[in-house]
Design a protein around this motif. Structure first.
Motif, PDB file in Angstrom:
ATOM      1  N   VAL A  17       0.847  -1.188   0.000  1.00 31.12           N
ATOM      2  CA  VAL A  17       0.000   0.000   0.000  1.00 31.12           C
ATOM      3  C   VAL A  17       0.882   1.237   0.000  1.00 31.12           C
ATOM      4  CG1 VAL A  17      -1.846   1.244   1.178  1.00 31.12           C
ATOM      5  CG2 VAL A  17      -1.767  -1.252   1.297  1.00 31.12           C
ATOM      6  N   GLU A  18       0.613   2.149  -0.910  1.00 31.09           N
ATOM      7  CA  GLU A  18       1.333   3.417  -0.983  1.00 31.09           C
ATOM      8  C   GLU A  18       0.505   4.513  -0.310  1.00 31.09           C
ATOM      9  OE1 GLU A  18       2.334   4.335  -5.001  1.00 31.09           O
ATOM     10  OE2 GLU A  18       2.891   2.259  -5.489  1.00 31.09           O
ATOM     11  N   ILE A  19       1.175   5.378   0.429  1.00 30.97           N
ATOM     12  CA  ILE A  19       0.483   6.482   1.105  1.00 30.97           C
ATOM     13  C   ILE A  19       1.175   7.794   0.755  1.00 30.97           C
ATOM     14  CG2 ILE A  19      -0.304   5.031   3.014  1.00 30.97           C
ATOM     15  CD1 ILE A  19       1.963   6.188   4.714  1.00 30.97           C
ATOM     16  N   ASP A  20       0.400   8.839   0.742  1.00 28.86           N
ATOM     17  CA  ASP A  20       0.923  10.174   0.457  1.00 28.86           C
ATOM     18  C   ASP A  20      -0.125  11.180   0.912  1.00 28.86           C
ATOM     19  OD1 ASP A  20       2.696  12.071  -0.378  1.00 28.86           O
ATOM     20  OD2 ASP A  20       2.111  11.999  -2.488  1.00 28.86           O
ATOM     21  N   HIS A  21       0.257  12.439   0.953  1.00 28.67           N
ATOM     22  CA  HIS A  21      -0.679  13.492   1.329  1.00 28.67           C
ATOM     23  C   HIS A  21      -0.631  14.600   0.279  1.00 28.67           C
ATOM     24  CE1 HIS A  21       3.156  14.991   3.061  1.00 28.67           C
ATOM     25  NE2 HIS A  21       2.686  16.163   2.689  1.00 28.67           N
ATOM     26  N   PHE A  22      -1.714  15.335   0.199  1.00 29.73           N
ATOM     27  CA  PHE A  22      -1.778  16.491  -0.687  1.00 29.73           C
ATOM     28  C   PHE A  22      -2.808  17.460  -0.124  1.00 29.73           C
ATOM     29  CE2 PHE A  22      -4.943  13.530  -2.135  1.00 29.73           C
ATOM     30  CZ  PHE A  22      -6.006  14.285  -2.583  1.00 29.73           C
ATOM     31  N   HIS A  23      -2.933  18.619  -0.762  1.00 31.88           N
ATOM     32  CA  HIS A  23      -3.853  19.654  -0.299  1.00 31.88           C
ATOM     33  C   HIS A  23      -4.866  19.981  -1.393  1.00 31.88           C
ATOM     34  CE1 HIS A  23      -0.575  20.201   2.590  1.00 31.88           C
ATOM     35  NE2 HIS A  23      -1.476  20.773   3.373  1.00 31.88           N
ATOM     36  N   LEU A  24      -6.076  20.274  -0.972  1.00 33.88           N
ATOM     37  CA  LEU A  24      -7.127  20.712  -1.879  1.00 33.88           C
ATOM     38  C   LEU A  24      -7.486  22.159  -1.582  1.00 33.88           C
ATOM     39  CD1 LEU A  24      -9.662  17.737  -2.085  1.00 33.88           C
ATOM     40  CD2 LEU A  24      -8.080  18.513  -3.841  1.00 33.88           C
ATOM     41  N   GLY A  25      -7.789  22.894  -2.616  1.00 37.97           N
ATOM     42  CA  GLY A  25      -8.170  24.284  -2.427  1.00 37.97           C
ATOM     43  C   GLY A  25      -7.170  25.223  -3.061  1.00 37.97           C
TER      44      GLY A  25
ATOM     45  N   VAL B 195       6.240   5.635  -4.844  1.00 40.33           N
ATOM     46  CA  VAL B 195       4.878   6.071  -4.512  1.00 40.33           C
ATOM     47  C   VAL B 195       4.226   6.701  -5.740  1.00 40.33           C
ATOM     48  CG1 VAL B 195       5.243   6.369  -2.035  1.00 40.33           C
ATOM     49  CG2 VAL B 195       5.832   8.237  -3.595  1.00 40.33           C
ATOM     50  N   ASN B 196       4.599   6.208  -6.915  1.00 36.16           N
ATOM     51  CA  ASN B 196       4.079   6.772  -8.153  1.00 36.16           C
ATOM     52  C   ASN B 196       2.584   6.528  -8.315  1.00 36.16           C
ATOM     53  OD1 ASN B 196       6.674   7.578  -8.712  1.00 36.16           O
ATOM     54  ND2 ASN B 196       7.130   5.878 -10.097  1.00 36.16           N
ATOM     55  N   SER B 197       2.111   5.379  -7.826  1.00 32.49           N
ATOM     56  CA  SER B 197       0.688   5.070  -7.976  1.00 32.49           C
ATOM     57  C   SER B 197      -0.168   6.040  -7.177  1.00 32.49           C
ATOM     58  CB  SER B 197       0.417   3.631  -7.536  1.00 32.49           C
ATOM     59  OG  SER B 197       1.146   2.710  -8.322  1.00 32.49           O
ATOM     60  N   VAL B 198       0.193   6.269  -5.923  1.00 31.90           N
ATOM     61  CA  VAL B 198      -0.618   7.167  -5.103  1.00 31.90           C
ATOM     62  C   VAL B 198      -0.478   8.610  -5.576  1.00 31.90           C
ATOM     63  CG1 VAL B 198       1.159   7.557  -3.340  1.00 31.90           C
ATOM     64  CG2 VAL B 198      -1.263   7.712  -2.726  1.00 31.90           C
ATOM     65  N   GLU B 199       0.670   8.987  -6.109  1.00 32.14           N
ATOM     66  CA  GLU B 199       0.805  10.330  -6.654  1.00 32.14           C
ATOM     67  C   GLU B 199      -0.044  10.492  -7.921  1.00 32.14           C
ATOM     68  OE1 GLU B 199       4.942  11.010  -7.170  1.00 32.14           O
ATOM     69  OE2 GLU B 199       5.288  11.545  -5.059  1.00 32.14           O
TER      70      GLU B 199
ATOM     71  N   PRO C   5      -6.018  19.592   4.036  1.00 35.92           N
ATOM     72  CA  PRO C   5      -5.086  18.458   3.940  1.00 35.92           C
ATOM     73  C   PRO C   5      -5.830  17.152   3.739  1.00 35.92           C
ATOM     74  CG  PRO C   5      -5.297  19.170   6.216  1.00 35.92           C
ATOM     75  CD  PRO C   5      -6.078  20.150   5.400  1.00 35.92           C
ATOM     76  N   VAL C   6      -5.291  16.302   2.868  1.00 31.82           N
ATOM     77  CA  VAL C   6      -5.929  15.032   2.512  1.00 31.82           C
ATOM     78  C   VAL C   6      -4.874  13.935   2.570  1.00 31.82           C
ATOM     79  CG1 VAL C   6      -7.180  13.751   0.736  1.00 31.82           C
ATOM     80  CG2 VAL C   6      -7.591  16.204   1.029  1.00 31.82           C
ATOM     81  N   MET C   7      -5.261  12.775   3.104  1.00 33.51           N
ATOM     82  CA  MET C   7      -4.401  11.595   3.132  1.00 33.51           C
ATOM     83  C   MET C   7      -4.909  10.604   2.093  1.00 33.51           C
ATOM     84  SD  MET C   7      -1.756  10.250   4.554  1.00 33.51           S
ATOM     85  CE  MET C   7      -1.675  11.436   5.902  1.00 33.51           C
ATOM     86  N   ALA C   8      -4.022  10.136   1.217  1.00 37.67           N
ATOM     87  CA  ALA C   8      -4.390   9.211   0.142  1.00 37.67           C
ATOM     88  C   ALA C   8      -3.672   7.893   0.327  1.00 37.67           C
ATOM     89  CB  ALA C   8      -4.052   9.814  -1.222  1.00 37.67           C
ATOM     90  N   MET C   9      -4.352   6.809  -0.025  1.00 36.71           N
ATOM     91  CA  MET C   9      -3.810   5.455   0.070  1.00 36.71           C
ATOM     92  C   MET C   9      -4.198   4.674  -1.176  1.00 36.71           C
ATOM     93  SD  MET C   9      -5.229   5.182   3.903  1.00 36.71           S
ATOM     94  CE  MET C   9      -6.411   6.448   3.404  1.00 36.71           C
ATOM     95  N   VAL C  10      -3.256   3.987  -1.795  1.00 33.88           N
ATOM     96  CA  VAL C  10      -3.502   3.191  -2.993  1.00 33.88           C
ATOM     97  C   VAL C  10      -2.908   1.802  -2.785  1.00 33.88           C
ATOM     98  CG1 VAL C  10      -2.979   2.896  -5.437  1.00 33.88           C
ATOM     99  CG2 VAL C  10      -3.607   5.141  -4.577  1.00 33.88           C
ATOM    100  N   GLN C  11      -3.722   0.802  -3.013  1.00 34.39           N
ATOM    101  CA  GLN C  11      -3.292  -0.586  -2.902  1.00 34.39           C
ATOM    102  C   GLN C  11      -2.815  -1.072  -4.262  1.00 34.39           C
ATOM    103  OE1 GLN C  11      -6.488  -3.378  -2.311  1.00 34.39           O
ATOM    104  NE2 GLN C  11      -5.200  -4.790  -1.161  1.00 34.39           N
TER     105      GLN C  11
END
Length: 365
Positions: A149-157, A265-269, A183-189
């Motif tokens: 599982v890949e994890i990363d964070h990003f921002h909306l707005g 972490v290319n998938s979650v990005e 702030p948003v936390m993203a996870m991709v399996q």
């Protein structure tokens, strides 16, 4: 789901096919019952698997509405339809309208705004807005992510609007306006298999109160199993969280490292970019209050792909790499995955014209 129903959905490829398939209300009711109850009718009140059909207007009776059933349990005797205790509960719209709306939203690669959906269906924009949220509530998934599982964070707005009474910005750090981004936390399996026909992994995202260790851990630990293999960048919060999992690998973006063998972490990005493009290009703006519902829809679209093969591509440096080829599941065949967890997820209209979610967990089915 019966073979006849699967064949009916498989033949829906174009808008014209969809209009013909979802034209008859009684046929749409049978389709919906097959998708909500693939293993047979289930009482939404107690979960009992035996019920009787009550003769309604569709069978010459006057009082009972079409598609009404009664639980056979002596302790329950609850009367229900296929929409009871689902986001379609007590709807005044025909079921054919709901199926057309779901198909149109799934047919679009990045979703459909409520304004465009209202124009296509001939309903008001607030009605189309609530129909879109009904889809987003049904496609939410509760199972934990495992494997890699890949994890990363990003921002909306974006930046806050300028007020005419505000003084002109100065130079340096004092000239930067206070951000109002969420702030948003993203996870991709990652998919477990790359053979043709294998499905893609799930993708999740959730609004967090902050990117601190406590805020990130609260989201990640409820979505990812402890025996998962975690992939992240070198953020301090992720480094601390990784100690709670069976394995944790990182890439150092600050040193120019983005891929190290299978560590990246290319998938979650890529999923983060999909979220930003969807919001900017389709919805334009979403409120933090309903952001998680939009993330459910975008994550569901991410998972509705299957492997079709692989090909060899060359990078800019001339190095040959193997790329997996994907194909999207047809929109009509995504509908059973939408309605399979509809029971137990209820949505009501709030007094101010918005929505209130009464239950976010599927209890039966």
């Amino acid at each position: 789901m019966s073979e006849t129903m699967l064949a009916t959905l498989s033949n829906i490829r174009t808008v014209e096919d969809m209009i013909v398939a979802f034209e008859d209300e009684q046929h749409c009711r049978r389709l919906l019952e097959g998708m909500v109850w693939p293993e047979g009718r289930i009482c939404p009140a107690c979960g009992y698997k035996r019920s009787i059909a009550i003769a309604g207007r569709d069978m010459g009776k006057r009082r009972a509405r079409p598609g009404l059933y009664q639980c056979s349990s002596g302790d329950c005797r609850f009367q229900f339809t296929v929409t009871t205790h689902t986001p379609l509960h007590a709807t005044k719209l025909p079921l054919r309208m709901w199926l057309k709306a779901m198909w149109l939203m799934l047919q679009s690669d990045k979703g459909l705004s409520s304004v465009r959906l209202a124009e296509a269906l001939g309903v008001s924009q607030p009605t189309a807005w609530r129909m879109g949220h009904a889809l987003r509530l049904m496609v939410a998934r509760e199972h934990m992510l495992d494997g890699t599982v890949e994890i990363d964070h990003f921002h909306l707005g974006g930046r806050p609007k300028k007020h005419p009474d505000d003084p002109p910005p100065g130079r340096g750090r004092k000239g930067q306006p206070n951000t109002q981004k969420t702030p948003v936390m993203a996870m991709v399996q990652r998919p477990n298999d790359d053979t043709p026909g294998a499905p893609a992994g799930d993708a999740r995202a959730a609004v967090v109160t902050g990117l601190s260790f406590r805020g990130a851990a609260r989201v990640i630990e409820t979505q990812i199993t402890p025996d998962a293999r975690l992939m992240s960048d070198e953020a301090k919060a992720f480094m601390a969280i990784g100690e709670r999992f069976a394995e944790h690998e990182t890439v150092k973006h600050s040193s120019g490292e983005y891929v190290r063998d299978a560590v990246h972490v290319n998938s979650v990005e890529g999923f983060n970019s999909r979220v930003r493009r969807t919001i900017a290009g389709v919805f334009h703006h979403i409120s933090p209050q309903h952001a998680d519902l939009y993330f459910h829809e975008i994550g569901f679209r991410w998972s509705q792909r299957v492997v079709t093969g692989s090909t060899v591509r060359k990078t800019r440096n001339g190095r040959a790499i193997v790329r997996t080829l994907w194909s999207r599941v047809p929109p009509a065949l995504q509908l059973p995955n939408v309605f399979r967890a509809a029971i137990g997820r209820q949505m009501r209209r709030s007094p101010d014209g918005g929505i209130s979610i009464k239950s976010a967990v599927a209890v039966f089915g």
